[in-house]
Motif scaffolding. Structure first.
Motif, PDB file in Angstrom:
ATOM      1  N   ASP A 199      84.473  67.916  14.244  1.00 51.52           N
ATOM      2  CA  ASP A 199      83.814  67.792  15.548  1.00 51.52           C
ATOM      3  C   ASP A 199      82.458  68.495  15.505  1.00 51.52           C
ATOM      4  OD1 ASP A 199      82.984  67.861  18.224  1.00 51.52           O
ATOM      5  OD2 ASP A 199      85.041  67.984  18.967  1.00 51.52           O
ATOM      6  N   GLU A 200      81.415  67.709  15.360  1.00 51.01           N
ATOM      7  CA  GLU A 200      80.059  68.262  15.230  1.00 51.01           C
ATOM      8  C   GLU A 200      79.659  69.089  16.448  1.00 51.01           C
ATOM      9  OE1 GLU A 200      78.280  68.104  12.524  1.00 51.01           O
ATOM     10  OE2 GLU A 200      79.503  66.662  11.415  1.00 51.01           O
ATOM     11  N   GLU A 201      80.123  68.711  17.624  1.00 49.79           N
ATOM     12  CA  GLU A 201      79.722  69.437  18.827  1.00 49.79           C
ATOM     13  C   GLU A 201      80.321  70.839  18.871  1.00 49.79           C
ATOM     14  OE1 GLU A 201      77.495  70.202  22.114  1.00 49.79           O
ATOM     15  OE2 GLU A 201      77.328  68.535  20.707  1.00 49.79           O
ATOM     16  N   VAL A 202      81.552  71.002  18.379  1.00 46.15           N
ATOM     17  CA  VAL A 202      82.179  72.324  18.346  1.00 46.15           C
ATOM     18  C   VAL A 202      81.357  73.274  17.477  1.00 46.15           C
ATOM     19  CG1 VAL A 202      84.197  73.625  17.541  1.00 46.15           C
ATOM     20  CG2 VAL A 202      84.511  71.496  18.827  1.00 46.15           C
ATOM     21  N   PHE A 203      80.879  72.768  16.339  1.00 51.21           N
ATOM     22  CA  PHE A 203      80.211  73.623  15.355  1.00 51.21           C
ATOM     23  C   PHE A 203      78.686  73.546  15.429  1.00 51.21           C
ATOM     24  CE2 PHE A 203      84.470  72.979  13.847  1.00 51.21           C
ATOM     25  CZ  PHE A 203      84.820  74.231  13.377  1.00 51.21           C
ATOM     26  N   ARG A 204      78.182  72.883  16.436  1.00 53.72           N
ATOM     27  CA  ARG A 204      76.754  72.607  16.522  1.00 53.72           C
ATOM     28  C   ARG A 204      75.882  73.853  16.403  1.00 53.72           C
ATOM     29  NH1 ARG A 204      73.824  69.516  21.605  1.00 53.72           N
ATOM     30  NH2 ARG A 204      71.741  69.493  20.719  1.00 53.72           N
ATOM     31  N   TRP A 205      76.284  74.949  17.029  1.00 48.17           N
ATOM     32  CA  TRP A 205      75.440  76.144  17.067  1.00 48.17           C
ATOM     33  C   TRP A 205      75.926  77.248  16.142  1.00 48.17           C
ATOM     34  CZ3 TRP A 205      71.291  74.456  19.097  1.00 48.17           C
ATOM     35  CH2 TRP A 205      71.329  73.533  20.154  1.00 48.17           C
ATOM     36  N   LEU A 206      76.885  76.940  15.288  1.00 45.68           N
ATOM     37  CA  LEU A 206      77.432  77.936  14.370  1.00 45.68           C
ATOM     38  C   LEU A 206      76.702  77.869  13.025  1.00 45.68           C
ATOM     39  CD1 LEU A 206      81.154  77.436  15.353  1.00 45.68           C
ATOM     40  CD2 LEU A 206      79.726  79.417  15.849  1.00 45.68           C
ATOM     41  N   PRO A 207      76.832  78.905  12.199  1.00 46.28           N
ATOM     42  CA  PRO A 207      76.052  78.953  10.952  1.00 46.28           C
ATOM     43  C   PRO A 207      76.621  78.112   9.806  1.00 46.28           C
ATOM     44  CG  PRO A 207      77.264  80.999  11.240  1.00 46.28           C
ATOM     45  CD  PRO A 207      77.496  80.179  12.490  1.00 46.28           C
ATOM     46  N   TRP A 208      77.504  77.186  10.113  1.00 49.60           N
ATOM     47  CA  TRP A 208      78.021  76.271   9.093  1.00 49.60           C
ATOM     48  C   TRP A 208      78.235  74.901   9.729  1.00 49.60           C
ATOM     49  CZ3 TRP A 208      80.617  80.961  10.132  1.00 49.60           C
ATOM     50  CH2 TRP A 208      81.564  80.868  11.149  1.00 49.60           C
ATOM     51  N   ARG A 209      78.285  73.912   8.907  1.00 50.05           N
ATOM     52  CA  ARG A 209      78.491  72.547   9.400  1.00 50.05           C
ATOM     53  C   ARG A 209      79.966  72.329   9.735  1.00 50.05           C
ATOM     54  NH1 ARG A 209      73.784  69.910   8.625  1.00 50.05           N
ATOM     55  NH2 ARG A 209      72.403  70.691   6.996  1.00 50.05           N
ATOM     56  N   ALA A 210      80.238  71.322  10.557  1.00 51.44           N
ATOM     57  CA  ALA A 210      81.623  71.013  10.927  1.00 51.44           C
ATOM     58  C   ALA A 210      82.438  70.705   9.681  1.00 51.44           C
ATOM     59  CB  ALA A 210      81.662  69.824  11.880  1.00 51.44           C
ATOM     60  N   PRO A 211      83.586  71.344   9.506  1.00 52.40           N
ATOM     61  CA  PRO A 211      84.408  71.082   8.322  1.00 52.40           C
ATOM     62  C   PRO A 211      84.974  69.667   8.353  1.00 52.40           C
ATOM     63  CG  PRO A 211      85.592  72.449   9.891  1.00 52.40           C
ATOM     64  CD  PRO A 211      84.204  72.311  10.417  1.00 52.40           C
ATOM     65  N   GLN A 212      84.910  69.008   7.218  1.00 57.06           N
ATOM     66  CA  GLN A 212      85.390  67.630   7.110  1.00 57.06           C
ATOM     67  C   GLN A 212      86.794  67.545   6.516  1.00 57.06           C
ATOM     68  OE1 GLN A 212      83.422  65.030   8.440  1.00 57.06           O
ATOM     69  NE2 GLN A 212      82.458  66.916   9.204  1.00 57.06           N
ATOM     70  N   SER A 213      87.346  68.685   6.119  1.00 57.38           N
ATOM     71  CA  SER A 213      88.695  68.719   5.546  1.00 57.38           C
ATOM     72  C   SER A 213      89.303  70.089   5.811  1.00 57.38           C
ATOM     73  CB  SER A 213      88.634  68.482   4.032  1.00 57.38           C
ATOM     74  OG  SER A 213      87.946  69.556   3.401  1.00 57.38           O
ATOM     75  N   GLU A 214      90.614  70.177   5.641  1.00 54.31           N
ATOM     76  CA  GLU A 214      91.277  71.474   5.804  1.00 54.31           C
ATOM     77  C   GLU A 214      90.746  72.477   4.793  1.00 54.31           C
ATOM     78  OE1 GLU A 214      95.502  71.727   6.104  1.00 54.31           O
ATOM     79  OE2 GLU A 214      95.633  70.201   7.679  1.00 54.31           O
ATOM     80  N   SER A 215      90.419  72.017   3.587  1.00 55.75           N
ATOM     81  CA  SER A 215      89.912  72.956   2.579  1.00 55.75           C
ATOM     82  C   SER A 215      88.556  73.516   2.979  1.00 55.75           C
ATOM     83  CB  SER A 215      89.849  72.298   1.199  1.00 55.75           C
ATOM     84  OG  SER A 215      88.954  71.214   1.203  1.00 55.75           O
ATOM     85  N   GLU A 216      87.713  72.706   3.628  1.00 56.29           N
ATOM     86  CA  GLU A 216      86.427  73.215   4.110  1.00 56.29           C
ATOM     87  C   GLU A 216      86.638  74.224   5.236  1.00 56.29           C
ATOM     88  OE1 GLU A 216      83.545  70.218   5.084  1.00 56.29           O
ATOM     89  OE2 GLU A 216      83.673  69.293   3.098  1.00 56.29           O
ATOM     90  N   LEU A 217      87.592  73.951   6.116  1.00 54.23           N
ATOM     91  CA  LEU A 217      87.884  74.911   7.180  1.00 54.23           C
ATOM     92  C   LEU A 217      88.506  76.175   6.598  1.00 54.23           C
ATOM     93  CD1 LEU A 217      87.847  75.734  10.077  1.00 54.23           C
ATOM     94  CD2 LEU A 217      89.921  74.427  10.472  1.00 54.23           C
ATOM     95  N   ALA A 218      89.327  76.022   5.557  1.00 56.28           N
ATOM     96  CA  ALA A 218      89.911  77.199   4.900  1.00 56.28           C
ATOM     97  C   ALA A 218      88.814  78.102   4.348  1.00 56.28           C
ATOM     98  CB  ALA A 218      90.864  76.765   3.787  1.00 56.28           C
ATOM     99  N   ALA A 219      87.731  77.506   3.835  1.00 59.59           N
ATOM    100  CA  ALA A 219      86.617  78.305   3.315  1.00 59.59           C
ATOM    101  C   ALA A 219      85.935  79.071   4.450  1.00 59.59           C
ATOM    102  CB  ALA A 219      85.615  77.406   2.594  1.00 59.59           C
ATOM    103  N   ILE A 220      85.827  78.463   5.625  1.00 53.02           N
ATOM    104  CA  ILE A 220      85.255  79.158   6.785  1.00 53.02           C
ATOM    105  C   ILE A 220      86.155  80.330   7.183  1.00 53.02           C
ATOM    106  CG2 ILE A 220      84.735  78.923   9.250  1.00 53.02           C
ATOM    107  CD1 ILE A 220      83.827  76.013   8.598  1.00 53.02           C
ATOM    108  N   VAL A 221      87.462  80.086   7.235  1.00 57.16           N
ATOM    109  CA  VAL A 221      88.411  81.156   7.564  1.00 57.16           C
ATOM    110  C   VAL A 221      88.313  82.280   6.541  1.00 57.16           C
ATOM    111  CG1 VAL A 221      90.879  81.723   7.707  1.00 57.16           C
ATOM    112  CG2 VAL A 221      89.977  79.715   8.915  1.00 57.16           C
ATOM    113  N   GLU A 222      88.203  81.930   5.269  1.00 56.47           N
ATOM    114  CA  GLU A 222      88.055  82.947   4.217  1.00 56.47           C
ATOM    115  C   GLU A 222      86.806  83.788   4.449  1.00 56.47           C
ATOM    116  OE1 GLU A 222      90.037  83.899   1.858  1.00 56.47           O
ATOM    117  OE2 GLU A 222      91.556  82.342   2.104  1.00 56.47           O
ATOM    118  N   GLY A 223      85.744  83.155   4.949  1.00 62.42           N
ATOM    119  CA  GLY A 223      84.525  83.891   5.258  1.00 62.42           C
ATOM    120  C   GLY A 223      84.744  84.931   6.342  1.00 62.42           C
ATOM    121  N   TYR A 224      85.489  84.543   7.388  1.00 62.57           N
ATOM    122  CA  TYR A 224      85.831  85.514   8.423  1.00 62.57           C
ATOM    123  C   TYR A 224      86.621  86.683   7.816  1.00 62.57           C
ATOM    124  CZ  TYR A 224      84.794  82.481  12.530  1.00 62.57           C
ATOM    125  OH  TYR A 224      84.196  81.719  13.508  1.00 62.57           O
ATOM    126  N   LEU A 225      87.625  86.350   7.002  1.00 64.56           N
ATOM    127  CA  LEU A 225      88.521  87.369   6.452  1.00 64.56           C
ATOM    128  C   LEU A 225      87.810  88.288   5.467  1.00 64.56           C
ATOM    129  CD1 LEU A 225      91.704  85.159   5.927  1.00 64.56           C
ATOM    130  CD2 LEU A 225      91.211  86.717   7.827  1.00 64.56           C
TER     131      LEU A 225
END
Length: 197
Positions: A36-62
């Motif tokens: 969802d591009e609108e959810v991530f529009r103002w964040l410092p990364w692009r909208a994740p296109q897969s669970e693995s891409e979102l997992a990388a974002i979560v890893e960044g938080y952690l």
């Protein structure tokens, strides 16, 4: 009471539960907001296109040592629908930032953000002993600025050309804060807003 550094904790309200973010939340979070591009529009990364891409974002938080991240779990469904964090706590100066926040579009304009922030603010002021809570957001992100203002935060200023967006353009960063003496009135307003539905 001297201020304390945020640590992993679970904060529970009527509508949401904030629990320490973990890799186990990735499937729910991807279902709530993946692609969802609108959810991530103002964040410092692009909208994740897969669970693995979102997992990388979560890893960044952690991996961020200045961040205490929470999964925001909708109690009715038991599913994680977003993330919010404490950042860069300074116990000597008694301040902490709330940020890194995003939610799936299905819970926008619902009780989720109001109660999540009520829980985070209550914990910061009443249990961690903070004297100041801060937020910052992109100067073009009017939805976020309006949400922060509705919490009772005060505009403090704009830091120009503060961060480069993923598309290469530069954002100005708008700063807000709430002080401990402002918290009781803000808490009452937020509690009344939740009760009114």
């Amino acid at each position: 009471m001297s201020a304390q550094t945020p640590a992993p904790v679970t904060l529970t309200g009527s509508h949401v539960r904030l629990e320490p973010l973990g890799r186990r939340h990735v499937p729910d979070l991807f279902q709530a907001a993946g692609k969802d591009e609108e959810v991530f529009r103002w964040l410092p990364w692009r909208a994740p296109q897969s669970e693995s891409e979102l997992a990388a974002i979560v890893e960044g938080y952690l991996a961020n040592t200045g961040c205490e991240p929470f999964a925001v779990v909708e109690r009715a469904s038991g599913r994680a629908v977003g993330i919010s964090c404490y950042y860069d706590a300074n116990v000597r100066e008694e301040w902490v930032e709330i940020g890194g926040t995003w939610y799936g579009r299905s819970v926008w304009r619902s009780a989720v953000n109001t109660e999540a922030k009520l829980l985070l603010l209550s914990h910061a002021f009443e249990e961690l002993g903070m004297g100041r809570v801060m937020w910052k957001t992109d100067h073009l992100n009017e939805r976020s600025q309006n949400a922060i203002k509705r919490l009772g935060a005060q505009y403090e200023g704009t830091f120009r050309r503060a961060r480069q967006r993923p598309d290469g353009s530069w954002r100005n960063t708008v700063y807000f804060s709430m002080l401990a003496e402002e918290w009781p009135a803000a808490k009452q307003r937020l509690t009344e807003r939740l009760a009114a539905g």
